[in-house]
Design a protein around this motif. Structure first.
Motif, PDB file in Angstrom:
ATOM      1  N   ALA A 151     -14.302  25.568  16.987  1.00  0.00           N
ATOM      2  CA  ALA A 151     -15.768  25.561  16.917  1.00  0.00           C
ATOM      3  C   ALA A 151     -16.226  24.172  16.495  1.00  0.00           C
ATOM      4  N   ASP A 152     -17.216  23.645  17.195  1.00  0.00           N
ATOM      5  CA  ASP A 152     -17.825  22.367  16.825  1.00  0.00           C
ATOM      6  C   ASP A 152     -19.286  22.620  16.482  1.00  0.00           C
ATOM      7  N   TYR A 153     -19.856  21.753  15.670  1.00  0.00           N
ATOM      8  CA  TYR A 153     -21.253  21.964  15.296  1.00  0.00           C
ATOM      9  C   TYR A 153     -21.904  20.640  14.928  1.00  0.00           C
ATOM     10  N   VAL A 154     -23.230  20.643  14.986  1.00  0.00           N
ATOM     11  CA  VAL A 154     -24.032  19.560  14.411  1.00  0.00           C
ATOM     12  C   VAL A 154     -25.082  20.241  13.543  1.00  0.00           C
ATOM     13  N   LYS A 155     -25.270  19.717  12.347  1.00  0.00           N
ATOM     14  CA  LYS A 155     -26.294  20.268  11.444  1.00  0.00           C
ATOM     15  C   LYS A 155     -27.569  19.441  11.531  1.00  0.00           C
ATOM     16  N   LEU A 156     -28.701  20.127  11.615  1.00  0.00           N
ATOM     17  CA  LEU A 156     -29.997  19.446  11.595  1.00  0.00           C
ATOM     18  C   LEU A 156     -30.748  19.855  10.342  1.00  0.00           C
ATOM     19  N   ALA A 157     -31.511  18.929   9.781  1.00  0.00           N
ATOM     20  CA  ALA A 157     -32.384  19.300   8.666  1.00  0.00           C
ATOM     21  C   ALA A 157     -33.583  20.050   9.248  1.00  0.00           C
ATOM     22  N   PRO A 158     -33.954  21.193   8.700  1.00  0.00           N
ATOM     23  CA  PRO A 158     -35.128  21.907   9.232  1.00  0.00           C
ATOM     24  C   PRO A 158     -36.390  21.056   9.046  1.00  0.00           C
ATOM     25  N   PRO A 159     -37.312  21.095  10.005  1.00  0.00           N
ATOM     26  CA  PRO A 159     -38.562  20.353   9.830  1.00  0.00           C
ATOM     27  C   PRO A 159     -39.242  20.765   8.522  1.00  0.00           C
ATOM     28  N   ALA A 160     -39.794  19.790   7.800  1.00  0.00           N
ATOM     29  CA  ALA A 160     -40.343  20.062   6.464  1.00  0.00           C
ATOM     30  C   ALA A 160     -41.469  21.087   6.496  1.00  0.00           C
ATOM     31  N   SER A 161     -42.187  21.142   7.618  1.00  0.00           N
ATOM     32  CA  SER A 161     -43.339  22.057   7.631  1.00  0.00           C
ATOM     33  C   SER A 161     -43.006  23.436   8.192  1.00  0.00           C
ATOM     34  N   LEU A 162     -41.705  23.708   8.409  1.00  0.00           N
ATOM     35  CA  LEU A 162     -41.330  24.992   9.020  1.00  0.00           C
ATOM     36  C   LEU A 162     -41.120  26.085   7.968  1.00  0.00           C
ATOM     37  N   SER A 163     -41.791  27.212   8.211  1.00  0.00           N
ATOM     38  CA  SER A 163     -41.564  28.400   7.395  1.00  0.00           C
ATOM     39  C   SER A 163     -41.284  29.549   8.368  1.00  0.00           C
ATOM     40  N   THR A 164     -40.820  30.683   7.841  1.00  0.00           N
ATOM     41  CA  THR A 164     -40.593  31.809   8.751  1.00  0.00           C
ATOM     42  C   THR A 164     -41.117  33.103   8.143  1.00  0.00           C
ATOM     43  N   LEU A 165     -41.511  33.993   9.040  1.00  0.00           N
ATOM     44  CA  LEU A 165     -41.893  35.348   8.633  1.00  0.00           C
ATOM     45  C   LEU A 165     -40.944  36.301   9.346  1.00  0.00           C
ATOM     46  N   VAL A 166     -40.286  37.171   8.583  1.00  0.00           N
ATOM     47  CA  VAL A 166     -39.437  38.164   9.245  1.00  0.00           C
ATOM     48  C   VAL A 166     -40.051  39.541   9.076  1.00  0.00           C
ATOM     49  N   ALA A 167     -39.932  40.354  10.117  1.00  0.00           N
ATOM     50  CA  ALA A 167     -40.295  41.779  10.034  1.00  0.00           C
ATOM     51  C   ALA A 167     -38.989  42.534  10.150  1.00  0.00           C
ATOM     52  N   ILE A 168     -38.642  43.242   9.085  1.00  0.00           N
ATOM     53  CA  ILE A 168     -37.352  43.935   9.020  1.00  0.00           C
ATOM     54  C   ILE A 168     -37.598  45.432   9.216  1.00  0.00           C
ATOM     55  N   PRO A 169     -37.280  45.963  10.395  1.00  0.00           N
ATOM     56  CA  PRO A 169     -37.488  47.392  10.616  1.00  0.00           C
ATOM     57  C   PRO A 169     -36.625  48.234   9.678  1.00  0.00           C
ATOM     58  N   ALA A 170     -37.078  49.458   9.421  1.00  0.00           N
ATOM     59  CA  ALA A 170     -36.365  50.317   8.460  1.00  0.00           C
ATOM     60  C   ALA A 170     -35.121  50.963   9.065  1.00  0.00           C
ATOM     61  N   PHE A 171     -34.761  50.598  10.289  1.00  0.00           N
ATOM     62  CA  PHE A 171     -33.536  51.184  10.855  1.00  0.00           C
ATOM     63  C   PHE A 171     -32.474  50.110  11.047  1.00  0.00           C
ATOM     64  N   GLN A 172     -31.215  50.545  11.067  1.00  0.00           N
ATOM     65  CA  GLN A 172     -30.106  49.608  11.247  1.00  0.00           C
ATOM     66  C   GLN A 172     -29.726  49.532  12.723  1.00  0.00           C
ATOM     67  N   LEU A 173     -29.226  48.390  13.144  1.00  0.00           N
ATOM     68  CA  LEU A 173     -28.740  48.232  14.517  1.00  0.00           C
ATOM     69  C   LEU A 173     -27.462  47.408  14.451  1.00  0.00           C
ATOM     70  N   SER A 174     -26.363  47.991  14.873  1.00  0.00           N
ATOM     71  CA  SER A 174     -25.108  47.246  14.762  1.00  0.00           C
ATOM     72  C   SER A 174     -25.052  46.156  15.826  1.00  0.00           C
ATOM     73  N   THR A 175     -24.427  45.050  15.468  1.00  0.00           N
ATOM     74  CA  THR A 175     -24.259  43.947  16.430  1.00  0.00           C
ATOM     75  C   THR A 175     -23.496  44.458  17.640  1.00  0.00           C
ATOM     76  N   GLU A 176     -22.521  45.322  17.393  1.00  0.00           N
ATOM     77  CA  GLU A 176     -21.710  45.843  18.488  1.00  0.00           C
ATOM     78  C   GLU A 176     -22.590  46.572  19.516  1.00  0.00           C
ATOM     79  N   LYS A 177     -23.491  47.419  19.008  1.00  0.00           N
ATOM     80  CA  LYS A 177     -24.372  48.148  19.926  1.00  0.00           C
ATOM     81  C   LYS A 177     -25.293  47.168  20.670  1.00  0.00           C
ATOM     82  N   ALA A 178     -25.815  46.188  19.925  1.00  0.00           N
ATOM     83  CA  ALA A 178     -26.750  45.235  20.546  1.00  0.00           C
ATOM     84  C   ALA A 178     -26.037  44.307  21.533  1.00  0.00           C
TER      85      ALA A 178
END
Ligand code: HSE
Length: 323
Positions: A151-178
């Motif tokens: 695995a190779d990667y490059v890391k970036l600094a997140p833009p200073a003005s970036l924020s996030t909003l998450v909506a977390i549903p009350a049900f679970q979903l396995s990665t395998e199913k998705a």
């Protein structure tokens, strides 16, 4: 005798078009404590840890043993404690955080013989993709690629003005199913669409051109196929920008949805209500949380266990837990 406490961030993967390659660390955390013991014991704190194995089949224990094997040392008995504020099976990288936390803690416990790069290789092979583990291990935003061996990667600094909003549903979903919902082949047109968006997104995040995110976060590789598993998702992805978001995506394999938002936006409340109302219309209860990009990877504390009472993990971290 010493104990190691590792604080490791959650992550959001894909960021829309960067399936299995883009990830960003978020300001939600898991804590893992590890020490060498006479007999293997576990203390898993918090409601959501209930039901997780407390024997040698525990993920943290197994990942720690992988580190010891790679380092050529024999440490069969461990005391492990864990607390996590990252909801499980929701698309916020809880398993990647556990894997990274276990790798870093076990490595620190034996004097850090394995390099960060080696930990990344082990984490990626364990998880099967580098996006979540890379973000949790390095912090910030990572662009990564894995060929099944390296695995190779490059890391970036997140833009200073970036924020996030998450909506977390009350049900679970396995990665395998998705992942099961995904097609085995894509059209050339969709592949070109995604390469363009993913490249644009990395460039926009690297240069802070946040106005491009709206177009750059679009995806034709996984989100359309997963939409049926998350009622309301398609509407949210199509219209979040009409309610103040810079862009929106399914977080990892879902079901959490993530909107990128300018920190200075005056439409945060409107966006939050839009997400909740859209999901509610579909009969889905959800909680929203404002999360910041986490700029750094795990924080490690190593302390000597000097006979007397050391502060318990939960006493140690209670000031840091969000709720
Ligand atoms: N890239 C992964 C996926 C993240 O979308 O399936 C989930 O862990």
């Amino acid at each position: 005798m010493k104990r190691v406490i590792v604080k490791v961030p959650a992550s959001t993967a894909n960021l829309g078009p960067g399936f299995d390659s883009l990830g960003m660390a978020l300001s939600l955390y898991a804590w893992i404590e590890m020490s060498i013991a006479d007999k293997t014991t576990f203390r898993l704190h918090g409601e959501q840890m209930k039901g997780l194995p407390t024997d040698r089949s525990n993920l943290i224990y197994k990942v720690a043993q992988l580190v010891f094997k790679e380092a050529g040392v024999h440490v069969p008995e461990l005391h492990i404690e864990m607390y996590s504020e990252i909801p499980l099976t929701r698309g916020l990288g809880s398993s990647a955080s556990a894997i990274v936390g276990a790798l870093v803690a076990a490595n620190a416990l034996i004097g850090s013989p394995l390099s960060e790069d080696k930990l990344f290789q082990l984490a990626t092979a364990w998880e099967g993709h580098p996006d979540n583990v890379g973000a949790s291990l390095f912090g910030g935003i990572i662009a990564s690629a894995w060929d099944g061996e390296r695995a190779d990667y490059v890391k970036l600094a997140p833009p200073a003005s970036l924020s996030t909003l998450v909506a977390i549903p009350a049900f679970q979903l396995s990665t395998e199913k998705a992942r099961h919902a995904l097609p085995s082949q894509l059209s050339m047109a969709d592949a070109v669409f995604n390469i363009g968006r993913s490249s644009l997104l990395v460039a926009a995040l690297a240069t802070g051109e946040l106005g491009l995110i709206r177009s750059a976060m679009r995806d034709r590789l996984h989100q359309p196929y997963r939409a049926a598993l998350i009622p309301g998702m398609a509407h949210i992805l199509d219209h979040a920008c009409d309610h103040g978001a810079l862009g929106a995506a399914l977080s990892g394999a879902g079901p959490t949805l993530i909107a990128f938002v300018d920190k200075t936006s005056e439409r945060k409340e409107e966006l939050e209500q839009f997400l909740l109302a859209t999901l509610k219309k579909e009969g889905i209860e959800a909680e929203t949380r404002w999360l910041e990009p986490c700029k750094e990877g795990p924080q490690v504390i190593i302390e000597a266990l000097a006979g007397g009472a050391s502060p318990l993990l939960m006493d140690r971290i209670k000031g840091e837990i969000k709720r």
